[in-house]
Motif scaffolding. Structure first.
Motif, PDB file in Angstrom:
ATOM      1  N   ARG A  92      40.206  18.995  46.074  1.00 37.63           N
ATOM      2  CA  ARG A  92      41.486  18.836  47.078  1.00 37.63           C
ATOM      3  C   ARG A  92      42.465  19.115  47.504  1.00 37.63           C
ATOM      4  NH1 ARG A  92      41.414  17.547  41.077  1.00 37.63           N
ATOM      5  NH2 ARG A  92      43.420  17.268  40.186  1.00 37.63           N
ATOM      6  N   TYR A  93      42.725  20.381  46.239  1.00 37.72           N
ATOM      7  CA  TYR A  93      43.760  21.571  47.050  1.00 37.72           C
ATOM      8  C   TYR A  93      44.168  22.097  48.591  1.00 37.72           C
ATOM      9  CZ  TYR A  93      45.526  20.144  41.868  1.00 37.72           C
ATOM     10  OH  TYR A  93      45.876  19.317  40.850  1.00 37.72           O
ATOM     11  N   LEU A  94      42.767  22.025  48.906  1.00 42.44           N
ATOM     12  CA  LEU A  94      42.788  22.850  50.469  1.00 42.44           C
ATOM     13  C   LEU A  94      43.498  21.422  51.571  1.00 42.44           C
ATOM     14  CD1 LEU A  94      39.190  24.529  49.716  1.00 42.44           C
ATOM     15  CD2 LEU A  94      41.809  25.078  49.795  1.00 42.44           C
ATOM     16  N   VAL A 101      49.346  17.110  49.153  1.00 38.09           N
ATOM     17  CA  VAL A 101      50.803  18.079  48.583  1.00 38.09           C
ATOM     18  C   VAL A 101      51.393  16.865  48.964  1.00 38.09           C
ATOM     19  CG1 VAL A 101      52.728  19.518  49.989  1.00 38.09           C
ATOM     20  CG2 VAL A 101      50.160  20.261  50.290  1.00 38.09           C
ATOM     21  N   ARG A 102      51.866  16.572  47.890  1.00 39.24           N
ATOM     22  CA  ARG A 102      52.899  14.818  47.865  1.00 39.24           C
ATOM     23  C   ARG A 102      53.284  15.315  46.278  1.00 39.24           C
ATOM     24  NH1 ARG A 102      47.510  12.529  46.381  1.00 39.24           N
ATOM     25  NH2 ARG A 102      47.352  11.690  47.875  1.00 39.24           N
ATOM     26  N   TYR A 135      52.968  26.589  45.918  1.00 40.22           N
ATOM     27  CA  TYR A 135      51.606  26.205  47.366  1.00 40.22           C
ATOM     28  C   TYR A 135      51.357  25.451  48.656  1.00 40.22           C
ATOM     29  CZ  TYR A 135      48.958  22.003  47.038  1.00 40.22           C
ATOM     30  OH  TYR A 135      47.621  20.795  47.436  1.00 40.22           O
ATOM     31  N   PRO A 136      52.736  24.696  48.554  1.00 40.59           N
ATOM     32  CA  PRO A 136      52.686  24.564  49.851  1.00 40.59           C
ATOM     33  C   PRO A 136      52.169  25.389  51.092  1.00 40.59           C
ATOM     34  CG  PRO A 136      54.571  23.055  48.655  1.00 40.59           C
ATOM     35  CD  PRO A 136      53.923  24.418  48.211  1.00 40.59           C
ATOM     36  N   LEU A 163      42.745  30.912  46.150  1.00 35.44           N
ATOM     37  CA  LEU A 163      43.756  31.167  45.574  1.00 35.44           C
ATOM     38  C   LEU A 163      44.021  29.386  44.564  1.00 35.44           C
ATOM     39  CD1 LEU A 163      46.274  32.780  43.557  1.00 35.44           C
ATOM     40  CD2 LEU A 163      47.379  32.367  46.117  1.00 35.44           C
ATOM     41  N   LEU A 164      44.165  28.664  45.614  1.00 33.57           N
ATOM     42  CA  LEU A 164      44.375  27.271  45.728  1.00 33.57           C
ATOM     43  C   LEU A 164      43.366  26.921  44.968  1.00 33.57           C
ATOM     44  CD1 LEU A 164      45.633  26.516  49.060  1.00 33.57           C
ATOM     45  CD2 LEU A 164      47.123  27.012  46.822  1.00 33.57           C
TER      46      LEU A 164
END
Length: 461
Positions: A201-203, A208-209, A220-221, A260-261
């Motif tokens: 989900r981080y892809l 990015v909330r 991260y962003p 990495l993410l």
């Protein structure tokens, strides 16, 4: 002697030199005319529409504002950018200009860049304009924290990448249905990734909330931007570059960022250190505390509870404070009514319904988490009378009258007796002198936290 005027025969008149109009750079022409400006305007309208109709939920919190913009960019912006890019990419095929494009001197990569970059620029401009408007709208009501610039920068880059990727797909599959099909597929994909339970989900761009309680790692962003931009640039190079092997470099960067993410996973989001702290008003008993993520709400909350705390002045055995932080309150604390998520109890740093809010605070002083535990009838009557006196509501009389009418219609004598007992207890508590009432309340609150107290220890009314 008169002067003679010499006239040049019309056929021999000098011809003014013809001037060649300056050629406008193709990139400038693409940016100022055609599809790109209209796409940017449509994207801006879509973002602003969503922000305006959800303003109650994000104004007053930098984190919630950032989160709302991220959701708009992920669930609206990314599919829109992909679809707009695909429509722009298939333009030459729809106009029958494929052969003409192949005959010009510019390289295919230069042609692709000239057609794709203006659209990406307009979409990024629209997003940043929406960001600026949202931050200005939030600023008067936010009292802690600050916006995270890397979130907006990373999202803007990712939107440009989606536009470029869509352009390449539009050139490869230049059909009219490519754009809407791509938008639908992207919406479904981003929604599935955003709701996934795994680290995948981080892809998703929409993930990015922000919120009151969470903060992102600063990179991260930017890693997400590398992931999306790497894919888009690799696709563009593989489609239009003379040396297609150069696409391996951005593709490697994209895959590295993705790994990495995914490997970092939940470590990308960390707890906001302010969420564990509170700011308090020590002038009342119980003290009123609000979470340090929105300290500007303290005067508003203290004012809303002023009637309740004023009635408890001089009463003993009360909780030390109303607390407002994650987890259950301690034995000597009472839970403050929920202020978050914004849009319900609090909107734009104001309590929306102080009367209801005070009533919920009064309930928090009485036997919390006691569902299913039987209590003596006299104890329940005392609880109801105390809450009714401590936090009166206009709604109470209406609900009481409805309950009486319903019980009479059913012929429920037991329910009528209970309601009459509550009325009698309330009238008795109201008729007491201030000293008598303080004494009664002090004795009452000595057992108010017990789910099943000895009825003899609860003072009668």
């Amino acid at each position: 002697m008169s002067a003679q005027t010499l006239q040049t025969p019309p056929g021999n008149a000098p011809v003014a030199p013809r001037t060649t109009p300056a050629r406008r750079p193709p990139l400038r022409a693409e940016a100022l005319r055609g599809f790109a400006p209209w796409a940017g305007a449509a994207f801006l309208v879509a973002l602003v529409w969503g922000l305006v109709f959800t303003a109650d939920q994000w104004q007053g919190s930098w984190g919630e504002t950032s989160g709302r913009l991220a959701i708009g960019a992920g669930l609206i912006g990314a599919p829109f950018a992909l679809a707009a890019g695909a429509w722009q990419g298939g333009r030459e095929h729809r106009r029958g200009m494929t052969e003409l494009r192949a005959s010009v001197s510019r390289t295919p990569l230069a042609q692709l860049s000239t057609a794709a970059l203006p659209l990406a620029g307009w979409l990024v401009t629209a997003y940043l304009a929406a960001v600026a408007g949202a931050l200005l709208a939030c600023a008067p009501y936010a009292s802690a924290g600050a916006p995270e610039p890397t979130v907006f920068a990373g999202t803007a880059i990712a939107l440009a990448a989606c536009s470029l990727l869509g352009h390449v797909i539009g050139r490869v599959a230049p059909w009219r249905l490519t754009a809407p099909a791509l938008a639908l597929a992207a919406f479904v994909l981003f929604g599935m990734l955003n709701g996934a339970q795994s680290a995948l989900r981080y892809l998703a761009l929409a993930f990015v909330r922000g919120s009151h309680d969470d903060l992102h790692l600063w990179w991260y962003p930017l890693a997400l931007a590398v992931w999306t931009t790497g894919l888009a640039v690799a696709a563009a190079l593989a489609h239009a570059a003379r040396r297609r092997a150069t696409a391996l470099l951005p593709l490697t960067a994209a895959l590295g960022a993705a790994v990495l993410l995914v490997q970092t996973g939940d470590g990308l989001v960390q707890e906001n250190p302010l969420a564990r702290h509170q700011v308090c008003d020590d002038s009342t008993t119980p003290r009123v505390c609000v979470n340090a993520t929105y300290p500007g709400m303290l005067p508003e909350v203290a004012d809303a509870l002023s009637g309740l705390t004023g009635r408890l002045r001089g009463v003993r055995n009360l909780p030390v404070r109303f607390e407002d932080r994650p987890g259950e309150p301690h034995r000597d604390e009472a839970q403050l009514p929920m202020l978050t998520p914004f849009g319900w109890s609090a909107v734009r740093a104001r309590v929306t319904d102080p009367e209801q809010y005070t009533w919920e605070a009064a309930l928090a002083l009485v036997r919390q988490d006691c569902d299913g535990v039987p209590s003596a009838e006299r104890v329940r009557t005392a609880d109801a009378a105390m809450v009714r006196w401590l936090a009166p509501r206009h709604l109470d009389k209406e609900l009481h009258d409805q309950s009486v009418a319903s019980a009479r219609q059913r012929g429920d004598d037991k329910e009528l007796a209970r309601l009459r007992a509550e009325d009698k207890a309330y009238e008795h508590l109201t008729a007491m002198s201030d000293d008598q009432r303080r004494t009664w309340l002090s004795t009452y609150f000595a057992t108010a936290r017990d789910c099943d107290p000895d009825p003899k220890e609860v003072p009668a009314l």
